[in-house]
Design an enzyme around this catalytic site. Structure first.
Site, PDB file in Angstrom:
ATOM      1  CG  ASP A 175      -0.395   0.076   2.522  1.00  0.00           C
ATOM      2  OD1 ASP A 175       0.775   0.457   2.648  1.00  0.00           O
ATOM      3  OD2 ASP A 175      -1.095  -0.248   3.499  1.00  0.00           O
ATOM      4  CD  GLU A 220      -4.363   3.357   2.400  1.00  0.00           C
ATOM      5  OE1 GLU A 220      -3.864   3.552   3.511  1.00  0.00           O
ATOM      6  OE2 GLU A 220      -5.590   3.412   2.186  1.00  0.00           O
TER       7      GLU A 220
END
Length: 297
Positions: A175, A220
């Site tokens: 991420d 994310e």
């Protein structure tokens, strides 16, 4: 041959391994294909090629259907030229075409096939409906923002891959570092732009390796199914990290600095999909705790 099932002797066949046609724009010249209308693989499309494609509960089947209602070696699709034959292998619960039990039958465009709880539609060569099913499949399996696979599809494919004991498999989780700071400082449109460009970076790295499947599994956070052992998977993760670090992320003419942290885990014998995912997640946490912008395995 008429539409009634033949009672000829049946033979066992070995699967011709295929991958579902799961990404990219639909072809203008549609090949014969199977589209799942019901069951856990609803929306999935499988292209038929010259030769044989087995269906069964066995992970080694060309189309592996994880259901107690499906026999290990249930049936086979046989394509010769433009003709497709469906042959049942004396399965426990039978194979049905248009609600009629069959032993062996030549399929017609639009035939509906039932195997256990799965309902599959046969579309012959040139059937324009295949393009529609391609579009529906993409809507069901792809993330709208980044155009990579979504979490649901990733979880399904992880379960299928772990179920094949012979398949070498690793999972990469990654991420964007300090992503909340990007949203807070630049706004959510900038955050969306970063996620799209981050997905593009990962695509560039993963598309070089056949069988890689990239998915966005949360805000994310992204995941990659990698048909490789740990060390090559770690090298791929490092490639993703370096590509992201070297890329000038752009929003509205302004540059945003982005780095990623990555965790890698290779499948261990007897491990469940959840256990494999959790080990990759633990490595991602280590990368975050270790200072970010790094790969841990």
């Amino acid at each position: 041959m008429n539409r009634q099932a033949s009672r000829s002797a049946l033979t066992r066949t070995r699967a011709v391994k295929t991958q579902p046609d799961s990404s990219g724009p639909p072809s203008k010249a549609h090949h014969a294909c199977l589209v799942f209308l019901a069951g856990e693989r609803i929306g999935q499309r499988v292209e038929l090629r010259e030769g044989e494609l087995s269906v069964g509960r066995s992970p080694e089947s060309g189309i592996a259907l994880a259901s107690d209602l499906v026999s290990r070696n249930h049936a086979t699709f046989i394509m010769r030229g433009n003709r497709v034959t469906l042959r049942d292998h004396r399965s426990t619960n039978g194979t049905y075409v248009n609600d009629h039990p069959i032993s062996e039958i030549h399929l017609d465009d639009g035939d509906r096939i039932s195997i256990g709880e799965f309902v599959i539609k046969y579309l012959g060569p040139g059937n324009a409906e295949a393009g529609y099913h391609d579009a529906v499949f993409r809507l069901m399996t792809h993330d709208g923002l980044t155009d990579v696979f979504n979490k649901r599809y990733f979880e399904e494919q992880l379960a299928v891959a772990v179920g094949d004991e012979k398949q070498v498999l690793s999972v990469i989780l990654f991420d964007a570092d300090h992503f909340k700071r990007i949203n807070d400082s630049w706004g959510h449109p900038a955050g969306d732009a970063v996620l799209r460009q981050l997905a593009d970076c990962a695509k560039e790295a993963t598309q070089r390796i056949e069988g890689c499947q990239l998915a966005r599994i949360g805000g994310e956070e992204f995941a990659v199914l990698v048909p490789l052992p740990q060390q090559p998977a770690v090298a791929l993760a490092e490639d993703i990290r370096q590509r992201v670090g070297a890329r000038p992320f752009d929003f509205d003419g302004r540059q945003i600095e982005v780095t990623v942290s990555l965790g890698v885990a290779a499948r261990a014998p007897g491990e469940s999909p959840t256990q494999l995912y959790q080990r990759a997640d633990e490595q991602l946490y280590r990368a975050k705790q270790g200072g970010r912008d790094r790969v841990c395995a």
